[in-house]
Design an enzyme around this catalytic site. Structure first.
Site, PDB file in Angstrom:
ATOM      1  N   ARG A 117     -30.957  11.228  45.083  1.00  0.00           N
ATOM      2  CA  ARG A 117     -30.710  10.648  46.401  1.00  0.00           C
ATOM      3  C   ARG A 117     -30.442  11.712  47.474  1.00  0.00           C
ATOM      4  O   ARG A 117     -30.597  11.455  48.654  1.00  0.00           O
ATOM      5  CB  ARG A 117     -29.436   9.780  46.350  1.00  0.00           C
ATOM      6  CG  ARG A 117     -29.589   8.446  45.737  1.00  0.00           C
ATOM      7  CD  ARG A 117     -29.925   7.434  46.783  1.00  0.00           C
ATOM      8  NE  ARG A 117     -30.430   6.214  46.195  1.00  0.00           N
ATOM      9  CZ  ARG A 117     -29.745   5.079  46.112  1.00  0.00           C
ATOM     10  NH1 ARG A 117     -28.521   5.018  46.588  1.00  0.00           N
ATOM     11  NH2 ARG A 117     -30.293   4.021  45.580  1.00  0.00           N
ATOM     12  N   LYS A 162     -13.464  -9.077  39.775  1.00  0.00           N
ATOM     13  CA  LYS A 162     -14.231  -8.403  38.729  1.00  0.00           C
ATOM     14  C   LYS A 162     -13.557  -8.703  37.381  1.00  0.00           C
ATOM     15  O   LYS A 162     -12.338  -8.629  37.271  1.00  0.00           O
ATOM     16  CB  LYS A 162     -14.256  -6.892  39.017  1.00  0.00           C
ATOM     17  CG  LYS A 162     -15.372  -6.174  38.313  1.00  0.00           C
ATOM     18  CD  LYS A 162     -15.641  -4.801  38.913  1.00  0.00           C
ATOM     19  CE  LYS A 162     -16.659  -4.074  38.059  1.00  0.00           C
ATOM     20  NZ  LYS A 162     -17.090  -2.803  38.628  1.00  0.00           N
ATOM     21  N   GLU A 221     -24.088   9.747  47.869  1.00  0.00           N
ATOM     22  CA  GLU A 221     -24.473  11.052  47.322  1.00  0.00           C
ATOM     23  C   GLU A 221     -24.872  12.026  48.426  1.00  0.00           C
ATOM     24  O   GLU A 221     -24.522  13.215  48.375  1.00  0.00           O
ATOM     25  CB  GLU A 221     -25.619  10.886  46.318  1.00  0.00           C
ATOM     26  CG  GLU A 221     -25.211  10.260  44.984  1.00  0.00           C
ATOM     27  CD  GLU A 221     -25.052   8.736  45.034  1.00  0.00           C
ATOM     28  OE1 GLU A 221     -25.426   8.116  46.056  1.00  0.00           O
ATOM     29  OE2 GLU A 221     -24.535   8.166  44.049  1.00  0.00           O
TER      30      GLU A 221
HETATM   31  C1  LIG Z   1     -26.848   5.622  43.715  1.00  0.00           C
HETATM   32  C2  LIG Z   1     -25.850   5.227  42.684  1.00  0.00           C
HETATM   33  N1  LIG Z   1     -24.670   5.885  42.620  1.00  0.00           N
HETATM   34  C3  LIG Z   1     -23.767   5.547  41.682  1.00  0.00           C
HETATM   35  C4  LIG Z   1     -24.015   4.546  40.800  1.00  0.00           C
HETATM   36  C5  LIG Z   1     -23.021   4.226  39.693  1.00  0.00           C
HETATM   37  N2  LIG Z   1     -22.457   2.895  39.861  1.00  0.00           N
HETATM   38  C6  LIG Z   1     -22.893   1.832  39.163  1.00  0.00           C
HETATM   39  S1  LIG Z   1     -22.084   0.439  39.528  1.00  0.00           S
HETATM   40  C7  LIG Z   1     -21.113   1.235  40.640  1.00  0.00           C
HETATM   41  C8  LIG Z   1     -20.078   0.471  41.380  1.00  0.00           C
HETATM   42  C9  LIG Z   1     -20.673  -0.629  42.160  1.00  0.00           C
HETATM   43  O1  LIG Z   1     -19.667  -1.336  42.815  1.00  0.00           O
HETATM   44  P1  LIG Z   1     -20.002  -2.718  43.479  1.00  0.00           P
HETATM   45  O2  LIG Z   1     -21.276  -2.640  44.202  1.00  0.00           O
HETATM   46  O3  LIG Z   1     -18.814  -3.142  44.267  1.00  0.00           O
HETATM   47  O4  LIG Z   1     -20.235  -3.692  42.251  1.00  0.00           O
HETATM   48  P2  LIG Z   1     -19.169  -4.242  41.183  1.00  0.00           P
HETATM   49  O5  LIG Z   1     -19.333  -3.396  39.963  1.00  0.00           O
HETATM   50  O6  LIG Z   1     -17.807  -4.137  41.774  1.00  0.00           O
HETATM   51  O7  LIG Z   1     -19.585  -5.632  40.953  1.00  0.00           O
HETATM   52  C10 LIG Z   1     -21.417   2.595  40.691  1.00  0.00           C
HETATM   53  C11 LIG Z   1     -20.720   3.574  41.515  1.00  0.00           C
HETATM   54  C12 LIG Z   1     -25.263   3.884  40.895  1.00  0.00           C
HETATM   55  N3  LIG Z   1     -25.608   2.913  40.059  1.00  0.00           N
HETATM   56  N4  LIG Z   1     -26.137   4.241  41.844  1.00  0.00           N
END
Ligand SMILES: Cc1ncc(C[n+]2csc(CCOP(=O)(O)OP(=O)(O)O)c2C)c(N)n1
Length: 644
Positions: free
Chosen positions: A407, A290, A379
């Site tokens: 959710r 990242k 969630e």
């Molecule tokens: C249902 C939901 N919960 C929380 C989030 C907040 N959120 C956005 S990106 C993220 C992390 C995602 O991690 P990953 O899938 O590994 O992607 P990366 O950012 O590491 O590329 C979170 C928790 C969201 N978008 N949707």
């Protein structure tokens, strides 16, 4: 403000993937370099998500090079990493308007581009969607069509992702899941799956074994189609028996490939090309970093998830500097207050589904690691896990952004409210959330919480009220209790005042007035305060009440209002349909009042992205809109009464 920057030599000639495909494989590394630089250049001056898009530059280029989008369906999970995708699919010249009011969205959006196969913002939907698309293609006989879901290791922790894998394994449709494994969510990823993915990446015997098989397969498939069939059989029998037991995805009847280096664009092109010809559900495990290519972001990935504006040379994140202390963010008031309360009350626990930095529960996780949990992007689990804690006499504070709580609705009703459990729901980012747009606006919680029996539905107007509501909610036998507050800063510098209990269902009068009463709920009440003081200066004199609770309603206060005023305006930073204004109308009908009531709030449509004040104005409930509404309802007063 929105600023355009020049693109590199190759990138400036790429408007669409068809332009990318004209280049040789040898030129792709340069495209990646220029794409990465373009993202850095634009995001540093315009803001937005950052580290995630840098991490998938090579994947994005390789996918667009190999796939035949938009015929082939490319689904990005969450979508915060899709800036490269946007730039390569017709939006390079609008990219400087990303997330800005009236500009392009920060997430893939079907109405924005035919290349955006699915609208996203909330995580973990990509496998279900791509599977649906793949099954549809199969049904329609479009057997040449590719369907790809790109999902992060963080998003993979959600229940829906597991549900989709479970289903996909028995459908023989053309689905490729790319697991973009950077070991991070916004904060470090959590859970046993993460540990498994690390094991599989670092396990030498496993990798050697896998490479050997791949080597043999490659050799055989080079000989011809028959040999390839035989090769597949061999693979099935060896891999089937041995790997099934050791590989989670294989056990779910996916064919697992990887782990491979997600930053080696040429290798990615080769692998994606090979995978195109392999039918059925497949998973390609890519290891990425990242923030790749921007050293500071690689080092502090959480900070650089969405850093705001920054100096791309020095890496200094630009923060407005103030001479005087400023009011805190509501999330920080929550973060500090829960610790203060937990120090006094050993029953209190803290829960967040993957948003420890976003909601500031990270403070408690550090101070009291055995009493605060990041449960991953989960969630539903966060709510029912809280219910379990509550059955044992603990008082969990389950902090979930208002829009993500959508959710877990059944869990709130079935697992908490029906059983009258003492769970405190702290709904952060309630109301218009800003630049993230309609996927993230917390528009519905007042409406969806208000219809649940046993639920207390409250919203503080300022930091002191938030603390008092948290104090109130952690008392014994309060039952399910929700407290919603917005994104951004409060209004009090001196907010760390001693806490006291608020009688549940009791509102308060902010100022007396004549002819028209304004009823508000939550922090948007501060726009009402601005409006009433401006109106006072012009000789208008509306009254203002802060309801504090939408459930139970302060009936005594409402009787008082409806017997004194024949014009009432309700103001809420939430959907008009079913929200606080609706509750007031129900009260009025039930009690046979005949007052003129005007409801202000989020209208019955999706509000796009922009700054909160821009969107409050567009939706008709910022201070100016309230002023106009009061003026249109009451006659001008000559007397000027100062509100008490
Ligand atoms: C249902 C939901 N919960 C929380 C989030 C907040 N959120 C956005 S990106 C993220 C992390 C995602 O991690 P990953 O899938 O590994 O992607 P990366 O950012 O590491 O590329 C979170 C928790 C969201 N978008 N949707």
């Amino acid at each position: 403000m929105a600023m355009q920057v020049p693109a590199g030599n190759l990138l400036q000639n790429i408007q669409y993937p068809s332009d990318l495909k004209k280049l040789t494989e040898d030129q792709l590394e340069q495209v990646c370099q220029e794409l990465r630089q373009y993202i850095i250049d634009v995001v540093s001056v315009n803001g937005g998500h950052f580290a995630a898009s840098l991490g998938v530059v090579e994947l994005t280029v390789a996918l667009q090079y190999i796939l035949n989008t938009p015929y082939d369906q490319l689904v990005w999970d969450v979508g915060h990493q899709a800036y490269g995708h946007k730039i390569l699919t017709g939006r390079r010249d609008q990219f400087h308007t990303n997330r800005i009011y009236k500009g392009i969205s920060g997430f893939p959006k079907r109405s924005e581009s035919i290349y955006d196969a699915f609208g996203v913002g909330h995580s973990s939907t990509s496998i279900s969607v791509a599977l649906g698309m793949a099954v549809a293609s199969q049904y329609k006989g479009e057997t040449d069509r590719q369907h790809v879901a790109v999902i992060g290791d963080g998003a993979m922790t959600a229940g829906i992702a597991f549900e989709a894998l479970n289903h996909a394994g028995i459908e023989n449709s053309n689905l490729l899941v790319i697991l973009n494994d950077n070991n991070m969510a916004i904060d470090p990823n959590v859970g046993a799956l993460k540990e498994y993915l690390t094991d599989i990446t670092t396990s030498k015997p496993y990798n050697r074994f896998r490479d050997d098989i791949a080597h043999v397969l490659n050799k055989l498939s080079a000989i011809g189609p028959d040999a390839f069939k035989i090769a597949k059989k061999i693979e099935k029998s060896i891999k089937g028996t041995l790997l099934k037991r050791s590989n989670f995805f294989e056990a779910l009847q996916f064919r697992y490939f990887g782990p491979i280096d997600g930053h080696d664009v040429k290798h990615l092109v080769k692998v994606l090309n090979d995978l195109r010809d392999i039918p059925g559900p497949k998973l390609l495990h890519c290891i990425t970093t990242k923030g790749k290519g921007y050293a500071l972001a690689e080092k502090d990935q959480t900070k650089w998830h969405a850093p705001g504006l920054f100096d791309k040379i020095t890496g200094e994140i630009k923060k407005t500097k103030y001479d005087k202390p400023q009011p805190p963010k509501y999330q920080d008031v929550f973060g500090h207050t829960i610790i203060e309360l937990a120090e006094q009350n050993p029953k209190i626990m803290g829960i967040t589904p993957a948003m420890p930095s976003g909601c500031s529960l990270n403070l408690m996780m550090k101070a009291m690691p055995n009493r605060a949990f990041d449960v991953g992007i989960a969630e539903q689990h966060a709510v029912t896990f809280s219910a379990g804690l509550a059955t044992q006499g603990l008082i969990p504070f389950c902090n979930i952004y208002s829009s993500f709580m959508q959710r877990a609705y059944d869990q709130v009703i079935h697992d908490v409210a029906l059983q009258k459990l003492n769970v405190v729901f702290c709904l952060d980012r309630a109301g218009i959330a800003g630049a993230d747009g309609p996927t993230h606006h917390g528009a519905y919680d007042l409406a969806y919480m208000r219809c649940i029996p046993n639920m207390v539905v409250s919203a503080p107007m300022n930091e002191e009220e938030l603390r008092n509501l948290m104090y109130t909610a952690q008392q014994d036998d309060m039952g399910p209790f929700s407290i919603r507050y917005p994104r951004g800063n409060g209004v009090m510098v001196d907010w760390q005042r001693p806490m006291k209990a608020i009688p549940v269902g009791k509102g308060r009068k902010i100022c007396d007035g004549e002819e028209v009463a304004i009823l508000s709920i939550g922090a948007i009440g501060n726009e009402v305060v601005k409006a009433t003081s401006a109106l006072n200066a012009e000789g208008y004199n509306p009254a203002h009440y802060d309801l504090r609770f939408v459930k139970p309603l302060d009936e005594a206060l409402l009787h008082d209002v409806f017997s004194k005023f024949n014009k009432v305006i309700t103001v809420e930073d939430g959907c008009i349909e079913g929200g606080m204004g609706s509750a007031v109308l129900e009260f009025m009908a039930d009690n046979n009042y005949h007052t003129q009531v005007v409801r202000l709030g989020i209208p019955d449509r999706y509000i796009e992205h922009g700054e909160q004040p821009e969107l409050w104005a567009e939706s008709g409930y910022d201070a100016n809109a309230i002023i106009e509404k009061v003026k249109s309802l009451v006659e001008k007063r000559n007397t000027h009464t100062i509100a008490s």
